[in-house]
Design a protein around this motif. Structure first.
Motif, PDB file in Angstrom:
ATOM      1  N   THR A 561      16.726  25.341  19.357  1.00  0.00           N
ATOM      2  CA  THR A 561      17.969  24.593  19.563  1.00  0.00           C
ATOM      3  C   THR A 561      18.967  24.760  18.429  1.00  0.00           C
ATOM      4  OG1 THR A 561      16.925  22.638  18.575  1.00  0.00           O
ATOM      5  CG2 THR A 561      16.815  22.860  20.974  1.00  0.00           C
ATOM      6  N   TYR A 569      26.195  24.319  18.854  1.00  0.00           N
ATOM      7  CA  TYR A 569      25.920  22.886  18.833  1.00  0.00           C
ATOM      8  C   TYR A 569      27.004  22.104  19.555  1.00  0.00           C
ATOM      9  CZ  TYR A 569      22.977  24.448  14.923  1.00  0.00           C
ATOM     10  OH  TYR A 569      22.080  25.097  14.135  1.00  0.00           O
ATOM     11  N   PHE A 572      26.612  22.352  23.311  1.00  0.00           N
ATOM     12  CA  PHE A 572      25.591  21.465  23.869  1.00  0.00           C
ATOM     13  C   PHE A 572      26.094  20.024  23.954  1.00  0.00           C
ATOM     14  CE2 PHE A 572      22.114  24.503  22.247  1.00  0.00           C
ATOM     15  CZ  PHE A 572      22.031  25.125  23.482  1.00  0.00           C
ATOM     16  N   VAL A 573      26.747  19.564  22.879  1.00  0.00           N
ATOM     17  CA  VAL A 573      27.234  18.190  22.858  1.00  0.00           C
ATOM     18  C   VAL A 573      28.294  17.971  23.933  1.00  0.00           C
ATOM     19  CG1 VAL A 573      28.480  16.478  21.490  1.00  0.00           C
ATOM     20  CG2 VAL A 573      26.678  17.842  20.420  1.00  0.00           C
ATOM     21  N   SER A 575      28.836  19.744  26.659  1.00  0.00           N
ATOM     22  CA  SER A 575      28.261  19.886  28.005  1.00  0.00           C
ATOM     23  C   SER A 575      27.594  18.590  28.438  1.00  0.00           C
ATOM     24  CB  SER A 575      27.258  21.044  28.033  1.00  0.00           C
ATOM     25  OG  SER A 575      27.879  22.263  27.718  1.00  0.00           O
ATOM     26  N   LEU A 576      26.834  17.983  27.520  1.00  0.00           N
ATOM     27  CA  LEU A 576      26.206  16.714  27.840  1.00  0.00           C
ATOM     28  C   LEU A 576      27.265  15.633  28.078  1.00  0.00           C
ATOM     29  CD1 LEU A 576      23.589  15.074  28.119  1.00  0.00           C
ATOM     30  CD2 LEU A 576      23.673  14.640  25.656  1.00  0.00           C
ATOM     31  N   SER A 577      28.338  15.674  27.292  1.00  0.00           N
ATOM     32  CA  SER A 577      29.417  14.696  27.467  1.00  0.00           C
ATOM     33  C   SER A 577      30.061  14.842  28.834  1.00  0.00           C
ATOM     34  CB  SER A 577      30.467  14.869  26.371  1.00  0.00           C
ATOM     35  OG  SER A 577      29.891  14.712  25.095  1.00  0.00           O
ATOM     36  N   VAL A 579      28.665  15.924  31.592  1.00  0.00           N
ATOM     37  CA  VAL A 579      27.755  15.391  32.609  1.00  0.00           C
ATOM     38  C   VAL A 579      27.760  13.864  32.593  1.00  0.00           C
ATOM     39  CG1 VAL A 579      25.342  15.257  33.328  1.00  0.00           C
ATOM     40  CG2 VAL A 579      26.287  17.431  32.536  1.00  0.00           C
ATOM     41  N   MET A 580      27.653  13.260  31.395  1.00  0.00           N
ATOM     42  CA  MET A 580      27.575  11.809  31.295  1.00  0.00           C
ATOM     43  C   MET A 580      28.872  11.129  31.728  1.00  0.00           C
ATOM     44  SD  MET A 580      24.510  11.374  30.367  1.00  0.00           S
ATOM     45  CE  MET A 580      24.515   9.618  29.997  1.00  0.00           C
TER      46      MET A 580
END
Length: 932
Positions: A561, A569, A572-573, A575-577, A579-580
């Motif tokens: 990771t 990094y 990833f952050v 992308s997660l944001s 989705v959420m």
């Protein structure tokens, strides 16, 4: 109530006494260290009559009432018993340690750790709030880690300390979860409320989870199976630590936890199965393992595990009399185990060995110590007329009166008797192998009696073993009754402390245990040969191997990771944001709300276009550092103008000041960075980044538009209505910062100061490559400080300081304040550094920025503490209006002092970073205030 708070507070203050008195004689250091704990013990004894009458003394100071947090202590029968053990045995350990530690050992540091341990345990047993109890619980793990690793040069000490901290720390996390669930279930973190809510807790669907979490905390701390292995490896600590840890602290914390929460969580079949079966397994395993130990402390450590299992077994039975027996054995075990460890330490100290294969026939050399040790060992074995006999009789009695296992209930008294056999066997081995059984073998030194006062603690404890064994009702009757009543949170059942109860089954079990133990010991060679068939595993090695495997797997996961790419990094952050944030937006039927939109005027449109163009230009020209920085500054300027347009002048001033400081900081950093960077992103990555950026922008824009077009009920109306009447100022933003949310601001400037000091230390010895030319190869100008710049900067300095003072003074009623004024002052000073150079400023401006930071934070904190003098909450502000001739009516507010602290901290932190970073650009080595 005041007296109650002094009981834990005095040992807390006592932590510093040995550190300051270490340079005195060892005796003086020991007695000065003991002074404050002795005073705390005196206070406990003064309150003891009230507690023995059945009263529970409580005291609390509100901390964060909204969260149910308070500093709360209680002294009832159970906490009284443990306080007496912690303070009483702790004082004896201090006296003992004075003679045990060598002249090379830092006795001041040892006593400081020991008193910290004492304070932590007092906090655990006296806490009347669940969260506070957990905080002290964790402090016991930390302080025990420091004590176990006291001889840190030894590998076994380091490994034993790490193992103890890991196991008990993990249990502490489980305990925290259990306590949070418990407090949430009953609606309060107040201990008494929890104890009174037993029926509610037991009827809850969350009860099994709560029980498991609480017991994980208790079992790990009290070394119950399967977490028992850490305790014998903690024997790498000095023997005074072992004596204290095994008798009155650390391992007794888990026992205390089960006894404390007994009324709230005990009495169910689940409680019986988990607690009793764990206690029984620990009782038998610890006793069996103790038989085969060759190290004196190893034998005693495993015997402690066994006796802790005995107490846990009693607590798990769920009957009131079993609880009384458990508390009685807590008292007895503390006295004989502390004395046995001290005796073992004396033997080690005076003979140079703890190996029972060498320690033979010491009766001839140390008859007085041998007598004391034999009495204590007899108490551990349960010999009549000693305290251990009475509590073990009560234990055997209770095993006969439980039927929770149905047809298998007969196994409990049988296995309990087997545990008694082990106890007699290892106690006999301790006595016979050490003090008789021939002559010593190859001891490092000839054994002899210790110094007179080194034996005094052992004499006192052994005397207590005899007094309780012969006169139990007189010695501990009232204390046992009071502690049992507090643990039960109700009436105490009838019980007898008589020495003789006639011929009965418990007596028969005692006789069987005694004879069986002697037979076991007589056939010990057969047992040793049997045990030798099994492979020997060292828990330290197994634990270290497990830790190394965990580290290796963690490194493997990290390598997948984290490859050093900041771009990755952020991807990833973000992308997660996406989705959420996108999932909830799918349920939003329409983006537009009911609030009307504001018409777009030409000025706003121009600003928006300029902002967008500058942002895009920053991205396009990001490899040309200076050009990108200029574009970035345009973005910041437009944002400042937007704040001003939408009636937020404070934010506009702050943004503008921060932009100036940030640009200067980045320019200093760019000096050491390449002028341009090569293209690194592949076309595929560029497309990916554009896609994620577009999604983030779209989602953020959607959320902002949805919020701006909907009416919001915010807390701003409260601040607007109360700014003048409550804070004495019309500038709502500043009043919030220095009054309503002053605690937040104090925390923020503290973090700012710490960050500045951290950066200062990082760059204090930094050696960076300094380029001699720009990106096109042109050398830097020889005239680093142009005359025009120097003249203009000197002319601007007084003006800037005047503006800063004006902004500061008007901040309570108009846009401004300490933060903005501090930035303006810092910019004015930085301007002088740029125009004249470091050396020129150093000769004229005698400012220590570290002192400036400390002064600012101190002024802000003292302003808050001043409200306590008037019995008001921390940081409560004061204001009033005054009249002076010529000046007229004016206002004075204590918040200005707080704002002064903010002002000084901002100047100190900003200048500490910028000035010292600027020094790196000079040809000479940086010189700092601390080097003068």
């Amino acid at each position: 109530m005041t007296t109650l708070f002094w009981i834990p507070l005095l040992p807390l203050l006592g932590i510093f006494v040995p550190l300051f008195s270490a340079k005195l004689s060892r005796t003086a250091c020991a007695f000065l260290t003991a002074a404050l704990p002795a005073t705390a013990l005196l206070l406990v004894l003064l309150l003891m009559p009230q507690v023995l009458e059945g009263n529970a003394i409580r005291g609390a100071i509100e901390w964060v009432p909204a969260l149910g947090l308070e500093l709360a202590f209680r002294l009832d029968g159970l906490s009284l018993l443990f306080s007496l053990l912690i303070l009483g045995i702790g004082l004896l350990v201090i006296l003992y340690a004075r003679y045990y530690l060598s002249n090379q050992d830092p006795i001041g540091k040892f006593f400081a750790y020991l008193i910290m341990f004492m304070f932590a345990m007092l906090g655990v047993v006296m806490s009347d709030n669940l969260i506070q109890l957990w905080a002290f619980w964790e402090l016991t793990s930390i302080s025990s880690f420091l004590l176990i690793s006291f001889w840190g040069k030894k590998s076994e000490a380091r490994k034993g300390a790490r193992m103890a901290l890991t196991i008990t720390g993990a249990g502490g996390l489980a305990l925290l979860a259990g306590l949070l669930m418990l407090g949430n279930l009953v609606g309060s973190y107040d201990l008494q409320v929890v104890l009174d809510s037993g029926d509610l807790i037991r009827a809850s669907a969350e009860y099994p989870i709560i029980i498991v979490l609480l017991l994980l905390g208790a079992f790990t701390k009290s070394a119950q199976f399967p977490f028992h292995f850490w305790l014998p490896n903690a024997m790498a600590a000095p023997t005074p630590v072992s004596s204290y840890l095994h008798s009155a602290t650390m391992v007794k914390a888990g026992i205390f936890l089960m006894a404390r929460f007994y009324p709230a969580v005990a009495g169910t079949e689940l409680w019986f199965l988990i607690v009793s079966m764990t206690g029984l397994a620990t009782f038998l395993l610890g006793g069996y393992l103790a038989l085969f130990q060759h190290d004196l402390k190893g034998l005693l450590a495993n015997s402690t595990i066994s006796h802790l299992g005995l107490i846990t077994l009693l607590l798990g039975m769920g009957t009131d009399l079993a609880l009384v027996a458990a508390i009685f054995h807590i008292i007895n075990h503390a006295t004989f185990k502390a004395s046995l460890f001290m005796a073992a330490g004396i033997i080690d100290h005076e003979s140079g060995s703890r190996d029972m294969r060498q320690l033979n026939g010491l009766w001839k050399y140390m008859p007085y110590t041998a007598t004391l040790a034999m009495v204590a060992a007899s108490a551990m074995a349960g010999v009549p007329l000693l305290n251990g006999f009475l509590s073990k009789e009560m234990f055997f009695t209770e095993t006969l009166h439980q039927g929770a296992l149905g047809s298998l209930s007969w196994m409990v008294p049988v296995l309990a008797t087997l545990g008694g056999v082990f106890s007699v066997a290892y106690s006999t081995r301790f006595v016979h192998d050490v003090f008789f059984n021939g002559e010593p073998i190859n001891l490092p030194k000839t054994p002899h009696e210790p110094p007179r006062y080194m034996r005094v603690p052992v004499e006192i404890l052994v005397t207590l073993c005899l007094l309780v064994g012969i006169f139990p009702s007189w010695a501990v009757g009232d204390l046992l009754y009071s502690a049992s009543g507090a643990a039960l949170n109700g009436p105490v059942p009838e019980y007898s402390l008589a020495i003789w109860h006639g011929f009965n089954f418990p007596l028969l079990m005692s006789v069987i245990a005694f004879l069986g133990g002697l037979i076991f010991y007589y056939n010990r060679q057969t047992l040793f040969r049997f045990q030798a068939q099994f492979p020997v595993t060292d828990p330290k090695i197994s634990f270290e191997k497990a830790i190394q495997q965990l580290v290796a797997k963690s490194a493997w996961i990290i390598s997948l990771t984290e490859n050093g790419s900041l771009q990755r990094y952020i991807y990833f952050v973000l992308s997660l944001s996406v989705v959420m944030a996108a999932i909830p937006l799918l349920d939003l039927n329409t983006t537009a709300g009911i609030r009307p939109e504001i018409p777009i005027d030409a000025l706003s449109l121009t600003g928006a276009v300029l902002l967008s163009v500058a942002a895009v230009a920053t991205v396009i020209w990001h490899r040309q550092r200076m050009l990108a920085l200029i574009m970035l500054s345009v973005v910041g300027l437009v944002v400042s103008l937007a704040f001003a347009k939408f009636s937020a002048p404070d934010l506009a001033l702050t943004q503008l000041s921060v932009e100036v400081v940030t640009v200067i900081l980045l320019m200093l950093a760019l000096f050491f960075l390449p002028q341009t960077t090569p293209k690194e992103s592949s076309p595929r990555r560029v497309v990916r980044d554009l896609g994620i950026s577009a999604m983030i922008g779209g989602i953020v824009g959607t959320v902002i538009y949805a919020l701006m077009t909907r009416p919001l009920d915010t807390i701003s109306t409260f601040f607007t209505a109360n700014s003048k009447t409550g804070g004495g100022g019309t500038n709502v933003v500043n009043v919030i910062l220095v009054d309503f949310r002053g605690f937040d601001t104090l925390g923020e400037i503290t973090v700012l100061g710490i960050a500045a000091l951290g950066i200062f230390k990082l760059i204090a010895r930094m050696r960076l490559y300094m380029p001699t030319s720009d990106g096109d190869g042109r050398p830097w100008a020889k005239d680093r400080h142009p005359l025009m710049l120097a003249v203009i900067s000197q002319s601007l300095l007084p003006l800037a300081l005047l503006v800063s003072a004006y902004i500061f003074l008007r901040g309570h009623n108009m846009p401004g304040g300490g933060f903005i004024a501090g930035l303006i002052t810092a910019v004015a000073i930085v301007q002088q550094y740029v125009a004249h150079g470091v050396d020129w400023i150093k000769d004229r401006l005698k400012l220590d920025y570290q002192i400036l930071i400390g002064s600012g934070i101190s002024i802000a904190a003292l302003t808050g503490l001043g409200s306590w003098l008037f019995e008001r909450p921390f940081l409560t502000s004061w204001f009033d209006y005054f009249y002076l001739p010529l000046i007229g009516k004016f206002e004075l507010a204590s918040a200005m002092l707080f704002d002064l602290g903010v002002y000084l901290t901002v100047i100190g932190a900003t200048m500490l970073i910028l000035a010292n970073l600027g020094k790196l650009t000079t040809s000479e080595r940086p010189v700092f205030e601390e080097e003068k």
